[in-house]
Design a protein around this motif. Structure first.
Motif, PDB file in Angstrom:
ATOM      1  N   PRO A   9       0.823  -1.215   0.000  1.00 39.03           N
ATOM      2  CA  PRO A   9       0.000   0.000   0.000  1.00 39.03           C
ATOM      3  C   PRO A   9       0.852   1.259   0.000  1.00 39.03           C
ATOM      4  N   ILE A  10       0.319   2.307  -0.613  1.00 39.02           N
ATOM      5  CA  ILE A  10       0.988   3.603  -0.664  1.00 39.02           C
ATOM      6  C   ILE A  10       0.219   4.569   0.234  1.00 39.02           C
ATOM      7  N   GLU A  11       0.935   5.246   1.114  1.00 34.82           N
ATOM      8  CA  GLU A  11       0.302   6.179   2.046  1.00 34.82           C
ATOM      9  C   GLU A  11      -0.010   7.527   1.395  1.00 34.82           C
ATOM     10  N   ASP A  12       1.000   8.143   0.758  1.00 43.15           N
ATOM     11  CA  ASP A  12       0.840   9.464   0.145  1.00 43.15           C
ATOM     12  C   ASP A  12       0.426   9.323  -1.308  1.00 43.15           C
ATOM     13  N   ARG A  13      -0.124  10.381  -1.872  1.00 40.80           N
ATOM     14  CA  ARG A  13      -0.368  10.421  -3.314  1.00 40.80           C
ATOM     15  C   ARG A  13       0.986  10.589  -3.994  1.00 40.80           C
ATOM     16  N   ILE A  14       1.164   9.933  -5.112  1.00 34.08           N
ATOM     17  CA  ILE A  14       2.425   9.960  -5.857  1.00 34.08           C
ATOM     18  C   ILE A  14       2.158  10.525  -7.248  1.00 34.08           C
ATOM     19  N   ARG A  66       1.156  -3.351 -12.087  1.00 28.10           N
ATOM     20  CA  ARG A  66       0.213  -4.201 -11.352  1.00 28.10           C
ATOM     21  C   ARG A  66       0.073  -3.723  -9.910  1.00 28.10           C
ATOM     22  N   GLY A  67      -1.156  -3.765  -9.428  1.00 25.91           N
ATOM     23  CA  GLY A  67      -1.405  -3.429  -8.032  1.00 25.91           C
ATOM     24  C   GLY A  67      -2.422  -2.311  -7.891  1.00 25.91           C
ATOM     25  N   ASP A  68      -2.710  -1.985  -6.653  1.00 28.94           N
ATOM     26  CA  ASP A  68      -3.672  -0.933  -6.332  1.00 28.94           C
ATOM     27  C   ASP A  68      -2.981   0.423  -6.444  1.00 28.94           C
ATOM     28  N   CYS A  69      -3.136   1.065  -7.586  1.00 24.63           N
ATOM     29  CA  CYS A  69      -2.456   2.334  -7.875  1.00 24.63           C
ATOM     30  C   CYS A  69      -3.378   3.539  -7.700  1.00 24.63           C
ATOM     31  N   ARG A  70      -4.399   3.426  -6.855  1.00 22.70           N
ATOM     32  CA  ARG A  70      -5.343   4.535  -6.655  1.00 22.70           C
ATOM     33  C   ARG A  70      -4.673   5.798  -6.145  1.00 22.70           C
ATOM     34  N   ARG A  71      -3.520   5.665  -5.520  1.00 26.58           N
ATOM     35  CA  ARG A  71      -2.831   6.836  -4.975  1.00 26.58           C
ATOM     36  C   ARG A  71      -1.690   7.303  -5.877  1.00 26.58           C
ATOM     37  N   ILE A  72      -1.607   6.724  -7.083  1.00 27.67           N
ATOM     38  CA  ILE A  72      -0.608   7.163  -8.058  1.00 27.67           C
ATOM     39  C   ILE A  72      -1.334   7.919  -9.160  1.00 27.67           C
ATOM     40  N   ASP A  73      -1.122   9.210  -9.222  1.00 29.69           N
ATOM     41  CA  ASP A  73      -1.817  10.082 -10.169  1.00 29.69           C
ATOM     42  C   ASP A  73      -0.979  10.300 -11.427  1.00 29.69           C
ATOM     43  N   GLY A  74      -1.664  10.562 -12.530  1.00 21.58           N
ATOM     44  CA  GLY A  74      -0.996  10.950 -13.757  1.00 21.58           C
ATOM     45  C   GLY A  74      -0.419   9.813 -14.579  1.00 21.58           C
ATOM     46  N   GLY A  88      -5.202  -3.072 -12.281  1.00 22.22           N
ATOM     47  CA  GLY A  88      -5.654  -2.661 -10.964  1.00 22.22           C
ATOM     48  C   GLY A  88      -6.247  -1.272 -11.064  1.00 22.22           C
ATOM     49  N   ASP A  89      -6.623  -0.724  -9.935  1.00 24.23           N
ATOM     50  CA  ASP A  89      -7.193   0.620  -9.912  1.00 24.23           C
ATOM     51  C   ASP A  89      -6.108   1.662 -10.159  1.00 24.23           C
ATOM     52  N   ALA A  90      -6.514   2.789 -10.741  1.00 20.78           N
ATOM     53  CA  ALA A  90      -5.567   3.864 -11.052  1.00 20.78           C
ATOM     54  C   ALA A  90      -6.034   5.156 -10.401  1.00 20.78           C
ATOM     55  N   GLY A  91      -5.091   6.056 -10.161  1.00 16.52           N
ATOM     56  CA  GLY A  91      -5.396   7.331  -9.532  1.00 16.52           C
ATOM     57  C   GLY A  91      -6.007   8.329 -10.493  1.00 16.52           C
ATOM     58  N   GLU A  92      -5.940   9.577 -10.124  1.00 14.13           N
ATOM     59  CA  GLU A  92      -6.537  10.650 -10.924  1.00 14.13           C
ATOM     60  C   GLU A  92      -5.628  11.044 -12.089  1.00 14.13           C
ATOM     61  N   ARG A  93      -6.204  11.720 -13.060  1.00 11.73           N
ATOM     62  CA  ARG A  93      -5.496  12.294 -14.213  1.00 11.73           C
ATOM     63  C   ARG A  93      -4.747  11.273 -15.064  1.00 11.73           C
ATOM     64  N   GLY A 107      -9.422  -1.820 -14.146  1.00  8.41           N
ATOM     65  CA  GLY A 107      -9.836  -1.501 -12.790  1.00  8.41           C
ATOM     66  C   GLY A 107     -10.546  -0.164 -12.798  1.00  8.41           C
ATOM     67  N   SER A 108     -10.779   0.382 -11.631  1.00 11.65           N
ATOM     68  CA  SER A 108     -11.447   1.670 -11.513  1.00 11.65           C
ATOM     69  C   SER A 108     -10.455   2.804 -11.744  1.00 11.65           C
ATOM     70  N   VAL A 109     -10.988   3.944 -12.158  1.00 12.75           N
ATOM     71  CA  VAL A 109     -10.151   5.124 -12.364  1.00 12.75           C
ATOM     72  C   VAL A 109     -10.728   6.289 -11.581  1.00 12.75           C
ATOM     73  N   GLY A 110      -9.882   7.238 -11.245  1.00 11.74           N
ATOM     74  CA  GLY A 110     -10.319   8.432 -10.529  1.00 11.74           C
ATOM     75  C   GLY A 110     -10.877   9.453 -11.494  1.00 11.74           C
ATOM     76  N   GLU A 111     -10.720  10.711 -11.151  1.00  6.48           N
ATOM     77  CA  GLU A 111     -11.279  11.799 -11.954  1.00  6.48           C
ATOM     78  C   GLU A 111     -10.325  12.236 -13.060  1.00  6.48           C
ATOM     79  N   GLU A 112     -10.848  13.009 -13.988  1.00 11.97           N
ATOM     80  CA  GLU A 112     -10.083  13.638 -15.068  1.00 11.97           C
ATOM     81  C   GLU A 112      -9.394  12.626 -15.975  1.00 11.97           C
ATOM     82  N   VAL A 113     -10.092  11.568 -16.356  1.00  7.92           N
ATOM     83  CA  VAL A 113      -9.538  10.556 -17.247  1.00  7.92           C
ATOM     84  C   VAL A 113      -9.354  11.155 -18.635  1.00  7.92           C
ATOM     85  N   CYS A 114      -8.137  11.121 -19.152  1.00  7.56           N
ATOM     86  CA  CYS A 114      -7.792  11.533 -20.516  1.00  7.56           C
ATOM     87  C   CYS A 114      -8.233  12.956 -20.863  1.00  7.56           C
TER      88      CYS A 114
END
Length: 122
Positions: A9-14, A66-74, A88-93, A107-114
């Motif tokens: 798991p990643i604590e901070d947004r990257i 691979r993995g839960d990348c919800r906290r990795i943006d861009g 896996g899931d992806a972060g924003e942008r 997987g799921s994506v955050g906001e501002e896709v493409c």
């Protein structure tokens, strides 16, 4: 083909905007492992602190994350070639300003896709 598997798991947004196939697949392994990634609140971390790296056979312009990348943006931002697969899931942008290449998110994506996409395939 370059494969990156999240270690845990990643604590901070990257800021993952530097993780593009055309950039990473052309780097030497030592440079790739020490690639700095910028978290939102803490010290800069190296790519190999967050991911296991593998270079199995396959297309040289393809990268799999691979993995839960919800906290990795861009992820995939500014891509102009190659293929980036996020298993896996992806972060924003993801794919912001995509100009070429292929971006696949299983997987799921955050906001501002493409947002600002000018070319390529999602």
């Amino acid at each position: 083909m370059l494969e990156l598997t999240l270690k845990g798991p990643i604590e901070d947004r990257i800021d993952g905007s530097s993780l593009t196939p055309q950039r990473l697949t052309s780097m030497a392994l030592a440079d790739l492992m020490s690639l700095p990634l910028r978290p939102s609140t803490s010290r800069t971390v190296r790519l190999d602190e967050l991911f296991w790296l593998q270079w199995p056979s396959g297309p040289s312009d393809m990268m799999v994350i691979r993995g839960d990348c919800r906290r990795i943006d861009g992820l995939g931002a500014g891509m102009n070639g190659g293929t980036l697969v996020i298993e896996g899931d992806a972060g924003e942008r993801r794919g912001v300003n995509l100009a070429g290449g292929t971006l696949v998110v299983a997987g799921s994506v955050g906001e501002e896709v493409c947002m600002g996409m000018r070319g390529g395939t999602v």
